[in-house]
Write a protein that holds these residues in place. Structure first.
Motif, PDB file in Angstrom:
ATOM      1  N   LEU A  32       0.835  -1.204   0.000  1.00  0.00           N
ATOM      2  CA  LEU A  32       0.000   0.000   0.000  1.00  0.00           C
ATOM      3  C   LEU A  32       0.869   1.253   0.000  1.00  0.00           C
ATOM      4  CD1 LEU A  32      -2.973   0.915   0.123  1.00  0.00           C
ATOM      5  CD2 LEU A  32      -2.744   0.998   2.608  1.00  0.00           C
ATOM      6  N   LEU A  33       1.921   1.259   0.808  1.00  0.00           N
ATOM      7  CA  LEU A  33       2.806   2.423   0.864  1.00  0.00           C
ATOM      8  C   LEU A  33       3.572   2.602  -0.444  1.00  0.00           C
ATOM      9  CD1 LEU A  33       4.252   2.088   4.488  1.00  0.00           C
ATOM     10  CD2 LEU A  33       2.485   3.665   3.686  1.00  0.00           C
ATOM     11  N   LYS A  34       4.048   1.500  -1.019  1.00  0.00           N
ATOM     12  CA  LYS A  34       4.828   1.585  -2.253  1.00  0.00           C
ATOM     13  C   LYS A  34       3.975   1.969  -3.467  1.00  0.00           C
ATOM     14  CE  LYS A  34       8.564  -1.539  -0.906  1.00  0.00           C
ATOM     15  NZ  LYS A  34       9.197  -2.875  -1.078  1.00  0.00           N
ATOM     16  N   SER A  35       2.662   1.799  -3.356  1.00  0.00           N
ATOM     17  CA  SER A  35       1.784   2.176  -4.464  1.00  0.00           C
ATOM     18  C   SER A  35       1.600   3.678  -4.569  1.00  0.00           C
ATOM     19  CB  SER A  35       0.408   1.517  -4.278  1.00  0.00           C
ATOM     20  OG  SER A  35      -0.304   2.125  -3.197  1.00  0.00           O
ATOM     21  N   ASN A  36       2.051   4.403  -3.517  1.00  0.00           N
ATOM     22  CA  ASN A  36       1.897   5.860  -3.439  1.00  0.00           C
ATOM     23  C   ASN A  36       0.435   6.293  -3.456  1.00  0.00           C
ATOM     24  OD1 ASN A  36       4.669   6.610  -3.311  1.00  0.00           O
ATOM     25  ND2 ASN A  36       4.862   6.169  -5.499  1.00  0.00           N
ATOM     26  N   ALA A  37      -0.453   5.367  -3.078  1.00  0.00           N
ATOM     27  CA  ALA A  37      -1.868   5.698  -3.013  1.00  0.00           C
ATOM     28  C   ALA A  37      -2.111   6.702  -1.881  1.00  0.00           C
ATOM     29  CB  ALA A  37      -2.695   4.436  -2.776  1.00  0.00           C
ATOM     30  N   LYS A  38      -3.059   7.577  -2.090  1.00  0.00           N
ATOM     31  CA  LYS A  38      -3.406   8.540  -1.054  1.00  0.00           C
ATOM     32  C   LYS A  38      -4.227   7.824   0.015  1.00  0.00           C
ATOM     33  CE  LYS A  38      -5.265  13.173  -0.286  1.00  0.00           C
ATOM     34  NZ  LYS A  38      -5.901  14.367  -0.917  1.00  0.00           N
ATOM     35  N   ILE A  39      -3.761   7.874   1.252  1.00  0.00           N
ATOM     36  CA  ILE A  39      -4.422   7.165   2.337  1.00  0.00           C
ATOM     37  C   ILE A  39      -5.005   8.183   3.308  1.00  0.00           C
ATOM     38  CG2 ILE A  39      -4.165   5.396   4.110  1.00  0.00           C
ATOM     39  CD1 ILE A  39      -1.569   4.533   2.688  1.00  0.00           C
ATOM     40  N   ALA A  40      -6.304   8.115   3.511  1.00  0.00           N
ATOM     41  CA  ALA A  40      -6.973   9.066   4.400  1.00  0.00           C
ATOM     42  C   ALA A  40      -6.513   8.868   5.838  1.00  0.00           C
ATOM     43  CB  ALA A  40      -8.481   8.891   4.303  1.00  0.00           C
ATOM     44  N   GLY A  41      -6.585   9.945   6.629  1.00  0.00           N
ATOM     45  CA  GLY A  41      -6.124   9.890   8.010  1.00  0.00           C
ATOM     46  C   GLY A  41      -6.863   8.865   8.843  1.00  0.00           C
ATOM     47  N   ASP A  42      -8.206   8.785   8.694  1.00  0.00           N
ATOM     48  CA  ASP A  42      -8.965   7.822   9.485  1.00  0.00           C
ATOM     49  C   ASP A  42      -8.694   6.395   9.021  1.00  0.00           C
ATOM     50  OD1 ASP A  42     -10.208   8.193   7.051  1.00  0.00           O
ATOM     51  OD2 ASP A  42     -12.246   8.257   7.854  1.00  0.00           O
ATOM     52  N   GLN A  43      -8.421   6.232   7.722  1.00  0.00           N
ATOM     53  CA  GLN A  43      -8.064   4.912   7.191  1.00  0.00           C
ATOM     54  C   GLN A  43      -6.754   4.437   7.812  1.00  0.00           C
ATOM     55  OE1 GLN A  43      -7.472   5.002   2.946  1.00  0.00           O
ATOM     56  NE2 GLN A  43      -6.690   2.915   2.849  1.00  0.00           N
ATOM     57  N   MET A  44      -5.776   5.323   7.885  1.00  0.00           N
ATOM     58  CA  MET A  44      -4.485   4.971   8.459  1.00  0.00           C
ATOM     59  C   MET A  44      -4.625   4.683   9.957  1.00  0.00           C
ATOM     60  SD  MET A  44      -1.428   4.402   7.491  1.00  0.00           S
ATOM     61  CE  MET A  44      -1.093   5.316   5.996  1.00  0.00           C
ATOM     62  N   ALA A  45      -5.430   5.486  10.635  1.00  0.00           N
ATOM     63  CA  ALA A  45      -5.635   5.280  12.070  1.00  0.00           C
ATOM     64  C   ALA A  45      -6.288   3.927  12.340  1.00  0.00           C
ATOM     65  CB  ALA A  45      -6.494   6.403  12.645  1.00  0.00           C
ATOM     66  N   ASP A  46      -7.209   3.507  11.464  1.00  0.00           N
ATOM     67  CA  ASP A  46      -7.854   2.198  11.631  1.00  0.00           C
ATOM     68  C   ASP A  46      -6.835   1.067  11.499  1.00  0.00           C
ATOM     69  OD1 ASP A  46     -10.320   3.346  12.012  1.00  0.00           O
ATOM     70  OD2 ASP A  46     -11.015   3.027   9.960  1.00  0.00           O
ATOM     71  N   ILE A  47      -5.914   1.210  10.550  1.00  0.00           N
ATOM     72  CA  ILE A  47      -4.870   0.193  10.372  1.00  0.00           C
ATOM     73  C   ILE A  47      -3.966   0.153  11.599  1.00  0.00           C
ATOM     74  CG2 ILE A  47      -2.819  -0.435   9.017  1.00  0.00           C
ATOM     75  CD1 ILE A  47      -4.276   0.716   6.546  1.00  0.00           C
ATOM     76  N   PHE A  48      -3.536   1.320  12.080  1.00  0.00           N
ATOM     77  CA  PHE A  48      -2.697   1.390  13.284  1.00  0.00           C
ATOM     78  C   PHE A  48      -3.411   0.743  14.470  1.00  0.00           C
ATOM     79  CE2 PHE A  48      -0.687   5.583  11.614  1.00  0.00           C
ATOM     80  CZ  PHE A  48       0.162   4.859  10.784  1.00  0.00           C
ATOM     81  N   GLN A  49      -4.699   1.023  14.584  1.00  0.00           N
ATOM     82  CA  GLN A  49      -5.464   0.495  15.718  1.00  0.00           C
ATOM     83  C   GLN A  49      -5.533  -1.033  15.673  1.00  0.00           C
ATOM     84  OE1 GLN A  49      -9.662   1.746  15.979  1.00  0.00           O
ATOM     85  NE2 GLN A  49      -9.326   2.088  18.162  1.00  0.00           N
ATOM     86  N   ASP A  50      -5.734  -1.588  14.471  1.00  0.00           N
ATOM     87  CA  ASP A  50      -5.773  -3.049  14.344  1.00  0.00           C
ATOM     88  C   ASP A  50      -4.439  -3.674  14.749  1.00  0.00           C
ATOM     89  OD1 ASP A  50      -8.389  -3.093  13.487  1.00  0.00           O
ATOM     90  OD2 ASP A  50      -7.922  -3.284  11.355  1.00  0.00           O
ATOM     91  N   VAL A  51      -3.344  -3.069  14.295  1.00  0.00           N
ATOM     92  CA  VAL A  51      -2.017  -3.604  14.627  1.00  0.00           C
ATOM     93  C   VAL A  51      -1.787  -3.540  16.135  1.00  0.00           C
ATOM     94  CG1 VAL A  51       0.470  -3.392  14.282  1.00  0.00           C
ATOM     95  CG2 VAL A  51      -1.085  -2.969  12.372  1.00  0.00           C
TER      96      VAL A  51
END
Length: 414
Positions: free
Chosen positions: A208-227
């Motif tokens: 996902l990071l290497k794709s340079n896709a724009k990631i919304a703040g809440d989307q990123m926070a959800d991923i962090f929360q799962d981890v």
């Protein structure tokens, strides 16, 4: 009888250094042949490194051998490209059609391999001691949906500590959680290969990071929360993952949910094959995600090792070009990594890092004195709740780092 040459160099040449060599060879192979898939480049690189390591009686001979084998492969790729260009010139206007057709041939003829009861398994990725295949799990009933699975194939007898696939399976069976990759089944083939079956995930945080896709703040926070939820769970069971990094955070979709994966070098206080708590292996983690305490020889590290690595993952999501926060160089140099950490966070002293007085390697080298940079200067694009959390994760004194439970209670996840 002439005595055999000493193999002592192999005991001091760390596994992490070998991994860095493999990744370096793979990157050079990919640059030589742009059509080469990363998984195949990694597989070839692994074969080169292992053969060179087995045949060498010194580190100098080891380096000479893998460089010579790399050069041979690069020359073969060059010859192949020259032949391809010559054929294209002869075929003229029909070359585009021919190229398209030739690209379809492998997909049409390659039906994959059979692994146990799984047929049509296609190679997906490789690690140093494992190969991952993608397969279709046939539904149990007509009403059940088909499911893709990932088969991780290892040969336990060839694995070197801290890698242990049997221990990995035991740990996963004890740590089932929605934010930890689920072990569906395990089995041993007649060839002594040990296979673990997992759900197949379409993405990792790394892709996902290497794709340079724009990631919304809440989307990123959800991923962090799962981890963090996954880390909170395994830490409560006395388990240290020891290799938290973007490629080991799997995503079912671009916006999650996320699971923590690859427990191949995980440590558990309750597993008989894990090292003693006060004498853990320090050759763990991946280059730039390794915390400073193990770089200076601390063998009694705790779950705070994972929290440092998680902080590095978080920071990487906000760096320019999404590069790692700390730099270990192409060959994973520990000294270069230490210097990179000190330039960002400031050079520590025993006053600012008291536990370092117990580390066997602290104070052996005199480093330049760097002042600590402000987090808003290090990551100007990161929201304040992110930098506030990072300032409590990426700290030298491991006992001062937030736990996963404490991190989940910060403003970022309100």
């Amino acid at each position: 009888m002439t005595p055999l040459p000493s193999q002592e160099w192999k005991t001091t040449f760390s596994f992490r250094e070998r991994v860095a060599i493999v990744e370096h060879i793979a990157s050079l192979l990919e640059s030589s042949d742009p059509s080469l898939e990363h998984s195949r480049a990694l597989s070839s690189a692994r074969a080169i490194e292992v053969e060179s390591h087995e045949k060498s009686f010194s580190q100098e001979e080891y380096t000479r051998l893998w460089k010579a084998k790399l050069q041979e492969l690069k020359e073969k790729y060059a010859e192949k490209q020259l032949e391809t260009r010559s054929l294209s010139a002869v075929s003229g206007s029909g070359s585009a059609f021919d190229d398209a057709a030739s690209q379809d041939i492998p997909h049409a003829t390659d039906r994959g391999i059979t692994i146990g009861r799984f047929i049509g398994c296609r190679h997906h990725n490789s690690g140093i001691f494992s190969d991952v295949y993608k397969a279709l799990l046939k539904p149990m009933t007509l009403m059940s949906p088909a499911q893709f699975v990932a088969l991780k194939v290892t040969i336990p007898s060839r694995m070197a500590p801290p890698h242990d696939s049997h221990r990995e399976a035991r740990i996963l069976q004890k740590s089932e959680h929605r934010c930890v990759v689920k072990l569906l089944e395990k089995f041993t083939l007649p060839t002594s290969q040990f296979v673990m079956v997992f759900p197949f995930y379409n993405y990792s945080l790394d892709t996902l990071l290497k794709s340079n896709a724009k990631i919304a703040g809440d989307q990123m926070a959800d991923i962090f929360q799962d981890v963090l939820c996954g880390l909170e769970h395994i830490h409560s069971l006395g388990i240290i993952h020891r290799d938290v990094k973007p490629s080991n955070i799997l995503l079912m979709g671009a916006d999650g949910p996320a699971v923590l994966a690859d427990f191949g070098i995980a440590w558990s206080s309750n597993d008989p094959e894990s090292e003693p708590a006060e004498h853990k292996i320090t050759d763990v983690g991946t280059t730039c995600y390794r915390p400073p305490e193990i770089l200076f020889g601390n063998t009694a590290y705790t779950t705070s090792l994972d929290m440092w690595a998680f902080g590095c993952v978080m920071a990487e999501c906000y760096t320019d070009g999404r590069e790692s926060l700390f730099d270990a160089g192409d060959l994973g140099s520990e000294l270069q990594l230490i210097g990179s950490i000190f330039r960002r966070l400031g050079t520590p002293t025993l006053e600012t890092w008291p536990e370092a007085s117990n580390f066997s390697d602290f104070g052996k080298i005199c480093f330049n004195s760097f002042p600590a940079q402000k987090w808003e200067d290090i990551l100007p694009k990161a929201p304040r709740p992110v930098t506030e959390l990072l300032s409590q994760l990426l700290v030298f004194e491991s006992g001062d780092r937030l736990s996963a439970t404490e991190a989940l209670a910060t403003d970022l996840f309100e």
